[in-house]
Design a protein around this motif. Structure first.
Motif: not given
Length: 248
Positions: A21, A24-25, A28, A218, A221-222, A225
């Motif tokens: 996750a 993939e974050r 983006t 996710d 992961a946010s 990030y």
């Protein structure tokens, strides 16, 4: 300070769960991504394919984080390909569940080697580059049990508690060099680590969490990030625990 599209992030244990996750974050926003794995070659490649679809350059690489020699070879490969990490996410780890009195010395050593020693050696390998450029992010994936401790998870709690102390101390050492060091200590997350629970145990656990559910990878992961962004430069030495109010 680099543009996000010029920034490289290394994610250890990036072939599944929270690690996938995270990859993939970051993809983006077009970051260059290194997905580390130990044995899950095809799973890592599948994550890489998804990241490439999102517009990132991606490299997958295998290494045993317990081996200084394998880590050295990993760094040589990354250097040769121009994938030198500006951000390191120390996500790889294993959990252990069982009575403290049943823990063997071999199990203790294995838990510490993967969760704690691997974080130390991987971080030490890439810090010099960050210090030279006076910019970098180290984000360690810990656990709520590293803050509160957990019955029948003494080894795991001790290892993650060690990561929390490592985070706080290293943050002070690297702050003058423009490098931040933080840890994210999730509560219960819906990953393979929770598969040992049967349906009744899962329902019981969710009932204990004020949010009434497990976290989605996710969501973790946010947060990671956000801590990696240039504008998070004043956040360092923090242990942040997204746990749905479970352990306030």
């Amino acid at each position: 300070m680099k543009l996000l599209s010029e920034t490289t992030v290394l994610i250890t244990g990036g072939s599944r769960g929270i690690g996938a996750a995270i990859a993939e974050r970051f993809a983006t926003v077009g970051m260059r991504i290194v997905i580390h794995y130990l044995e899950a070659h095809e799973a890592a490649n599948e994550v890489a394919r998804r990241c490439i679809t999102l517009g990132s350059e991606v490299m997958t690489i295998s290494a045993d984080l317990r081996s200084k020699e394998q880590l050295r070879r990993m760094k040589e490969k990354l250097d040769a390909e121009g994938f030198i990490p500006d951000i390191v996410v120390n996500n790889a780890g294993v959990s252990y569940y069982g009575l403290f009195t049943d823990v063997t010395e071999q199990e203790w050593d294995a838990c510490m080697a993967i969760n704690l020693k691997g974080t130390f050696m991987c971080t030490q390998l890439f810090v010099p580059h960050m210090v030279r450029q006076r910019y970098g992010r180290i984000i360690n994936v810990s656990s709520v049990w590293g803050i509160t401790g957990a019955s029948c998870e003494v080894m795991y709690s001790a290892a993650k508690g060690g990561i929390n102390a490592f985070t706080k101390a290293l943050a002070k050492e690297l702050a003058p060099s423009g490098v931040t060091v933080n840890a994210v200590a999730p509560g219960a997350v819906d990953t393979d680590m929770m598969k040992h629970l049967d349906e009744e145990e899962r329902i019981s656990l969710q009932a204990e969490i004020p949010a009434g559910r497990l976290a989605n990878p996710d969501e973790i992961a946010s947060l990671i990030y956000f801590l990696a962004l240039p504008e998070s430069s004043y956040i360092t030495g923090q242990i942040i625990s997204p746990n749905g109010g479970w352990q306030a």
